[in-house]
Design a protein around this motif. Structure first.
Motif, PDB file in Angstrom:
ATOM      1  N   MET A   1       1.594  -0.545  -0.108  1.00  0.00           N
ATOM      2  CA  MET A   1       1.995  -0.799  -1.469  1.00  0.00           C
ATOM      3  C   MET A   1       1.679  -2.246  -1.861  1.00  0.00           C
ATOM      4  SD  MET A   1       3.295   0.924  -3.810  1.00  0.00           S
ATOM      5  CE  MET A   1       4.234   0.902  -5.248  1.00  0.00           C
ATOM      6  N   ALA A   2       1.942  -3.169  -0.945  1.00  0.00           N
ATOM      7  CA  ALA A   2       1.685  -4.579  -1.236  1.00  0.00           C
ATOM      8  C   ALA A   2       0.202  -4.841  -1.455  1.00  0.00           C
ATOM      9  CB  ALA A   2       2.229  -5.456  -0.109  1.00  0.00           C
ATOM     10  N   GLU A   3      -0.647  -4.146  -0.693  1.00  0.00           N
ATOM     11  CA  GLU A   3      -2.091  -4.331  -0.855  1.00  0.00           C
ATOM     12  C   GLU A   3      -2.566  -3.820  -2.213  1.00  0.00           C
ATOM     13  OE1 GLU A   3      -6.083  -5.325   0.304  1.00  0.00           O
ATOM     14  OE2 GLU A   3      -4.093  -6.061   0.775  1.00  0.00           O
ATOM     15  N   VAL A   4      -2.024  -2.704  -2.672  1.00  0.00           N
ATOM     16  CA  VAL A   4      -2.371  -2.173  -3.997  1.00  0.00           C
ATOM     17  C   VAL A   4      -1.915  -3.148  -5.082  1.00  0.00           C
ATOM     18  CG1 VAL A   4      -1.933  -0.313  -5.645  1.00  0.00           C
ATOM     19  CG2 VAL A   4      -2.381   0.228  -3.251  1.00  0.00           C
ATOM     20  N   GLU A   5      -0.714  -3.695  -4.949  1.00  0.00           N
ATOM     21  CA  GLU A   5      -0.231  -4.673  -5.928  1.00  0.00           C
ATOM     22  C   GLU A   5      -1.127  -5.910  -5.943  1.00  0.00           C
ATOM     23  OE1 GLU A   5       3.814  -5.419  -4.837  1.00  0.00           O
ATOM     24  OE2 GLU A   5       4.522  -3.569  -5.764  1.00  0.00           O
ATOM     25  N   ARG A   6      -1.554  -6.368  -4.770  1.00  0.00           N
ATOM     26  CA  ARG A   6      -2.424  -7.535  -4.695  1.00  0.00           C
ATOM     27  C   ARG A   6      -3.763  -7.270  -5.370  1.00  0.00           C
ATOM     28  NH1 ARG A   6      -6.509  -9.602  -1.921  1.00  0.00           N
ATOM     29  NH2 ARG A   6      -6.803  -7.755  -0.645  1.00  0.00           N
ATOM     30  N   LEU A   7      -4.359  -6.111  -5.075  1.00  0.00           N
ATOM     31  CA  LEU A   7      -5.656  -5.769  -5.673  1.00  0.00           C
ATOM     32  C   LEU A   7      -5.544  -5.555  -7.180  1.00  0.00           C
ATOM     33  CD1 LEU A   7      -7.020  -3.396  -2.911  1.00  0.00           C
ATOM     34  CD2 LEU A   7      -7.849  -5.681  -3.471  1.00  0.00           C
ATOM     35  N   ALA A   8      -4.467  -4.915  -7.623  1.00  0.00           N
ATOM     36  CA  ALA A   8      -4.266  -4.724  -9.060  1.00  0.00           C
ATOM     37  C   ALA A   8      -4.103  -6.070  -9.756  1.00  0.00           C
ATOM     38  CB  ALA A   8      -3.050  -3.835  -9.314  1.00  0.00           C
ATOM     39  N   GLY A   9      -3.393  -6.990  -9.127  1.00  0.00           N
ATOM     40  CA  GLY A   9      -3.255  -8.332  -9.690  1.00  0.00           C
ATOM     41  C   GLY A   9      -4.588  -9.043  -9.812  1.00  0.00           C
ATOM     42  N   GLN A  10      -5.449  -8.866  -8.813  1.00  0.00           N
ATOM     43  CA  GLN A  10      -6.771  -9.468  -8.879  1.00  0.00           C
ATOM     44  C   GLN A  10      -7.614  -8.844  -9.986  1.00  0.00           C
ATOM     45  OE1 GLN A  10      -8.432  -9.207  -4.933  1.00  0.00           O
ATOM     46  NE2 GLN A  10      -7.317 -11.021  -4.246  1.00  0.00           N
ATOM     47  N   PRO A  28     -17.140   8.357 -11.776  1.00  0.00           N
ATOM     48  CA  PRO A  28     -18.333   9.000 -12.323  1.00  0.00           C
ATOM     49  C   PRO A  28     -19.027   8.200 -13.415  1.00  0.00           C
ATOM     50  CG  PRO A  28     -16.380  10.090 -13.132  1.00  0.00           C
ATOM     51  CD  PRO A  28     -15.929   9.077 -12.114  1.00  0.00           C
ATOM     52  N   ARG A  29     -18.245   7.386 -14.142  1.00  0.00           N
ATOM     53  CA  ARG A  29     -18.835   6.592 -15.220  1.00  0.00           C
ATOM     54  C   ARG A  29     -17.913   5.413 -15.501  1.00  0.00           C
ATOM     55  NH1 ARG A  29     -16.218  10.811 -17.414  1.00  0.00           N
ATOM     56  NH2 ARG A  29     -14.822  10.382 -19.148  1.00  0.00           N
ATOM     57  N   PRO A  30     -18.439   4.332 -16.035  1.00  0.00           N
ATOM     58  CA  PRO A  30     -17.572   3.196 -16.380  1.00  0.00           C
ATOM     59  C   PRO A  30     -16.541   3.579 -17.436  1.00  0.00           C
ATOM     60  CG  PRO A  30     -19.868   2.536 -16.376  1.00  0.00           C
ATOM     61  CD  PRO A  30     -19.843   4.036 -16.247  1.00  0.00           C
ATOM     62  N   GLY A  31     -15.348   3.056 -17.310  1.00  0.00           N
ATOM     63  CA  GLY A  31     -14.311   3.276 -18.300  1.00  0.00           C
ATOM     64  C   GLY A  31     -13.408   4.453 -18.027  1.00  0.00           C
ATOM     65  N   GLY A  32     -13.749   5.297 -17.078  1.00  0.00           N
ATOM     66  CA  GLY A  32     -12.901   6.438 -16.760  1.00  0.00           C
ATOM     67  C   GLY A  32     -11.982   6.133 -15.594  1.00  0.00           C
ATOM     68  N   LEU A  33     -11.476   7.157 -14.989  1.00  0.00           N
ATOM     69  CA  LEU A  33     -10.619   7.008 -13.824  1.00  0.00           C
ATOM     70  C   LEU A  33     -11.444   6.429 -12.685  1.00  0.00           C
ATOM     71  CD1 LEU A  33      -7.745   7.612 -12.788  1.00  0.00           C
ATOM     72  CD2 LEU A  33      -8.626   9.790 -11.965  1.00  0.00           C
ATOM     73  N   ARG A  34     -10.949   5.372 -12.067  1.00  0.00           N
ATOM     74  CA  ARG A  34     -11.662   4.670 -11.006  1.00  0.00           C
ATOM     75  C   ARG A  34     -10.890   4.813  -9.701  1.00  0.00           C
ATOM     76  NH1 ARG A  34     -16.196   4.415 -12.733  1.00  0.00           N
ATOM     77  NH2 ARG A  34     -16.752   2.745 -11.329  1.00  0.00           N
ATOM     78  N   ARG A  35     -11.580   4.701  -8.567  1.00  0.00           N
ATOM     79  CA  ARG A  35     -10.936   4.735  -7.257  1.00  0.00           C
ATOM     80  C   ARG A  35     -11.342   3.486  -6.495  1.00  0.00           C
ATOM     81  NH1 ARG A  35     -12.784   8.637  -2.642  1.00  0.00           N
ATOM     82  NH2 ARG A  35     -13.885   6.761  -2.060  1.00  0.00           N
ATOM     83  N   MET A  36     -10.368   2.862  -5.821  1.00  0.00           N
ATOM     84  CA  MET A  36     -10.655   1.673  -5.042  1.00  0.00           C
ATOM     85  C   MET A  36      -9.965   1.789  -3.689  1.00  0.00           C
ATOM     86  SD  MET A  36     -10.204  -2.308  -6.093  1.00  0.00           S
ATOM     87  CE  MET A  36     -11.621  -2.273  -7.180  1.00  0.00           C
ATOM     88  N   ASP A  37     -10.660   1.377  -2.631  1.00  0.00           N
ATOM     89  CA  ASP A  37     -10.087   1.384  -1.291  1.00  0.00           C
ATOM     90  C   ASP A  37      -9.028   0.302  -1.165  1.00  0.00           C
ATOM     91  OD1 ASP A  37     -11.884   3.370  -0.665  1.00  0.00           O
ATOM     92  OD2 ASP A  37     -13.345   2.007   0.201  1.00  0.00           O
ATOM     93  N   ALA A  38      -7.969   0.610  -0.392  1.00  0.00           N
ATOM     94  CA  ALA A  38      -6.890  -0.358  -0.179  1.00  0.00           C
ATOM     95  C   ALA A  38      -6.202  -0.085   1.159  1.00  0.00           C
ATOM     96  CB  ALA A  38      -5.864  -0.291  -1.306  1.00  0.00           C
ATOM     97  N   GLY A  41      -6.334   3.339   2.823  1.00  0.00           N
ATOM     98  CA  GLY A  41      -6.131   4.428   1.864  1.00  0.00           C
ATOM     99  C   GLY A  41      -6.912   4.092   0.606  1.00  0.00           C
ATOM    100  N   TRP A  42      -6.458   4.571  -0.519  1.00  0.00           N
ATOM    101  CA  TRP A  42      -7.092   4.213  -1.777  1.00  0.00           C
ATOM    102  C   TRP A  42      -6.115   4.418  -2.915  1.00  0.00           C
ATOM    103  CZ3 TRP A  42      -8.814   8.360   1.166  1.00  0.00           C
ATOM    104  CH2 TRP A  42      -8.610   9.617   0.637  1.00  0.00           C
ATOM    105  N   PHE A  43      -6.492   3.919  -4.082  1.00  0.00           N
ATOM    106  CA  PHE A  43      -5.679   4.136  -5.275  1.00  0.00           C
ATOM    107  C   PHE A  43      -6.586   4.408  -6.452  1.00  0.00           C
ATOM    108  CE2 PHE A  43      -6.478  -0.388  -5.288  1.00  0.00           C
ATOM    109  CZ  PHE A  43      -6.573  -0.753  -6.612  1.00  0.00           C
ATOM    110  N   TYR A  44      -6.062   5.165  -7.404  1.00  0.00           N
ATOM    111  CA  TYR A  44      -6.771   5.505  -8.632  1.00  0.00           C
ATOM    112  C   TYR A  44      -6.180   4.681  -9.761  1.00  0.00           C
ATOM    113  CZ  TYR A  44      -8.623   9.550  -6.181  1.00  0.00           C
ATOM    114  OH  TYR A  44      -9.266  10.368  -5.295  1.00  0.00           O
ATOM    115  N   PHE A  45      -7.042   4.202 -10.660  1.00  0.00           N
ATOM    116  CA  PHE A  45      -6.564   3.387 -11.764  1.00  0.00           C
ATOM    117  C   PHE A  45      -7.405   3.591 -13.010  1.00  0.00           C
ATOM    118  CE2 PHE A  45      -9.712   0.839  -9.618  1.00  0.00           C
ATOM    119  CZ  PHE A  45     -10.372   0.149 -10.619  1.00  0.00           C
ATOM    120  N   LEU A  46      -6.809   3.270 -14.144  1.00  0.00           N
ATOM    121  CA  LEU A  46      -7.486   3.238 -15.434  1.00  0.00           C
ATOM    122  C   LEU A  46      -7.431   1.808 -15.948  1.00  0.00           C
ATOM    123  CD1 LEU A  46      -5.856   6.383 -17.051  1.00  0.00           C
ATOM    124  CD2 LEU A  46      -8.253   6.157 -16.394  1.00  0.00           C
TER     125      LEU A  46
END
Length: 66
Positions: A1-10, A28-38, A41-46
């Motif tokens: 959870m802390a790693e996701v918070e750190r990456l989201a802050g960045q 799939p395209r810029p501006g849509g739902l994105r996935r990032m490794d953390a 694991g990973w997290f999805y963000f808009l």
């Protein structure tokens, strides 16, 4: 959870400097739902297009933690 918070802050910091973060991560395209490794694991963000706002949609922990 802390790693996701750190990456989201960045991501928010990058957006605040004027960098377009809508194509960071995997998706799939810029501006849509994105996935990032953390932390194995990973997290999805808009990304809000006009605000320095990152919306965390889902966090998937590493498989060994499930």
């Amino acid at each position: 959870m802390a790693e996701v918070e750190r990456l989201a802050g960045q991501l928010v910091d990058l957006a605040g400097t004027g960098i377009d973060i809508s194509d960071l991560g995997n998706g799939p395209r810029p501006g849509g739902l994105r996935r990032m490794d953390a932390a194995g694991g990973w997290f999805y963000f808009l990304v809000a297009p006009r605000d320095p706002l990152v919306i965390i949609v889902r966090i998937i922990p590493p498989f060994d933690a499930l």
